[in-house]
Motif scaffolding. Structure first.
Motif, PDB file in Angstrom:
ATOM      1  N   SER A 238       0.828  -1.201   0.000  1.00 20.66           N
ATOM      2  CA  SER A 238       0.000   0.000   0.000  1.00 20.66           C
ATOM      3  C   SER A 238       0.867   1.258   0.000  1.00 20.66           C
TER       4      SER A 238
ATOM      5  N   SER B  37       1.563   4.318  -3.434  1.00 20.61           N
ATOM      6  CA  SER B  37       1.354   5.766  -3.353  1.00 20.61           C
ATOM      7  C   SER B  37       2.617   6.523  -3.749  1.00 20.61           C
TER       8      SER B  37
ATOM      9  N   ASP C 111      -3.320  10.405   1.929  1.00 16.33           N
ATOM     10  CA  ASP C 111      -4.136   9.280   1.463  1.00 16.33           C
ATOM     11  C   ASP C 111      -3.544   7.949   1.913  1.00 16.33           C
ATOM     12  N   THR C 112      -2.210   7.856   1.857  1.00 20.88           N
ATOM     13  CA  THR C 112      -1.542   6.621   2.258  1.00 20.88           C
ATOM     14  C   THR C 112      -1.767   6.319   3.731  1.00 20.88           C
TER      15      THR C 112
ATOM     16  N   ASN D 152      -4.173   7.396   5.669  1.00 22.91           N
ATOM     17  CA  ASN D 152      -5.584   7.056   5.894  1.00 22.91           C
ATOM     18  C   ASN D 152      -5.874   5.613   5.500  1.00 22.91           C
ATOM     19  N   PHE D 153      -5.366   5.223   4.329  1.00 21.51           N
ATOM     20  CA  PHE D 153      -5.644   3.860   3.871  1.00 21.51           C
ATOM     21  C   PHE D 153      -4.909   2.827   4.717  1.00 21.51           C
TER      22      PHE D 153
ATOM     23  N   VAL E  89      -6.934   1.982   7.688  1.00 27.03           N
ATOM     24  CA  VAL E  89      -8.022   1.050   7.368  1.00 27.03           C
ATOM     25  C   VAL E  89      -7.474  -0.364   7.186  1.00 27.03           C
ATOM     26  N   LEU E  90      -6.368  -0.461   6.459  1.00 23.85           N
ATOM     27  CA  LEU E  90      -5.780  -1.764   6.144  1.00 23.85           C
ATOM     28  C   LEU E  90      -5.322  -2.492   7.404  1.00 23.85           C
TER      29      LEU E  90
ATOM     30  N   LEU F 185      -9.308  -4.698  -0.463  1.00 25.09           N
ATOM     31  CA  LEU F 185      -8.771  -3.402  -0.039  1.00 25.09           C
ATOM     32  C   LEU F 185      -7.683  -2.898  -0.989  1.00 25.09           C
TER      33      LEU F 185
ATOM     34  N   ARG G 201      -9.118  -1.982  -4.426  1.00 24.92           N
ATOM     35  CA  ARG G 201      -9.827  -0.703  -4.289  1.00 24.92           C
ATOM     36  C   ARG G 201      -8.840   0.464  -4.327  1.00 24.92           C
ATOM     37  N   GLU G 202      -7.741   0.338  -3.579  1.00 26.81           N
ATOM     38  CA  GLU G 202      -6.774   1.436  -3.524  1.00 26.81           C
ATOM     39  C   GLU G 202      -6.021   1.596  -4.843  1.00 26.81           C
TER      40      GLU G 202
ATOM     41  N   THR H 147      -8.306   2.942  -7.613  1.00 25.90           N
ATOM     42  CA  THR H 147      -8.696   4.333  -7.383  1.00 25.90           C
ATOM     43  C   THR H 147      -7.548   5.285  -7.704  1.00 25.90           C
TER      44      THR H 147
END
Length: 230
Positions: free
Chosen positions: A88, A92, A124-125, A127-128, A131-132, A161, A164-165, A168
């Motif tokens: 992830s 980014s 963004d990284t 935040n994701f 979640v991850l 997940l 999705r990332e 997007t």
């Protein structure tokens, strides 16, 4: 379509620009894995002290083991779990470069796009990643309840997940975030499948080092294919 996109990504590894990004990605992936592993060992040391006896491994001295062959093997095993957040973070950092290399070769008619500001990508990284990590911690409960299905839960959840990332990010640089989300919802099944097929090799030590960059290239192809469909 998914496999076609993946094979196109592999075929481009001979491209000097792509190879440079791939080498940087592998190097940074290794660095992040070592850093994550070192943090893990520091946490273990804090919890149990500098010396501890662990079943199978025996006595563990964290600093010595960090440099040992046994520790290297343990790090490779741990990379199965660490590679998901690392993947992830990698995307980014390198998706713009990877996507541009892919588009220059396969979609040369497209104009260049403005690279997203570093602070925006970092936000963004983070935040994701939150979640991850939260999702994977909660999934530990399911792993305990359904041990035989643990690997499939791991692949399915992280595939959803990561797909999705990656999608997007690849789509938003071309059509903007609102439209990227619409396209993602419309083709959610395909994106989930592609993400799952990416999550599976992420759980294979050493092979997983090249997957974040190849995944970024693959999802760039997938975005363009789905965008043409509308």
């Amino acid at each position: 379509m998914i496999f076609d996109a993946f094979f196109k990504a592999i075929a481009q590894t001979g491209d000097p620009r792509f190879r440079r990004v791939l080498a940087l990605g592998i190097g940074l992936t290794l660095a992040l894995l070592v850093a994550a592993y070192a943090c893990f060992l520091v946490l273990i040391q804090w919890l149990v002290g500098p010396d501890a006896t662990v079943p199978v491994l025996g006595e563990v001295r964290w600093l010595d083991d960090l440099m040992s062959i046994g520790s290297l093997i343990f790090m490779l095993i741990l990379s199965v779990f660490l590679m998901v957040p690392v993947a992830s973070a990698i995307t980014s950092m390198f998706l713009d470069e990877v996507a541009q290399a892919v588009e220059d070769k396969h979609f040369p008619h497209l104009p260049h796009v403005r690279k997203a500001p570093l602070w925006e990508s970092a936000k963004d990284t983070v935040n994701f990643l939150g979640v991850l990590i939260t999702a994977n911690v909660l999934a530990l409960i399911l792993y305990v309840i359904f041990p035989p299905a643990a690997v499939f839960i791991f692949w399915g959840m992280n595939g959803f997940l990561l797909g999705r990332e990656y999608f997007t990010l690849a789509a938003a640089r071309r059509i903007g975030l609102p439209e990227a989300k619409k396209l993602r919802r419309k083709h959610a099944g395909t994106i989930w499948m592609a993400g799952t097929l990416m999550a599976m090799p992420l759980s294979i030590p050493l092979i997983n080092l090249v997957i974040p960059i190849l995944g970024a290239a693959t999802f760039t192809h997938i975005f363009h294919a789905l965008n043409r469909r509308g």
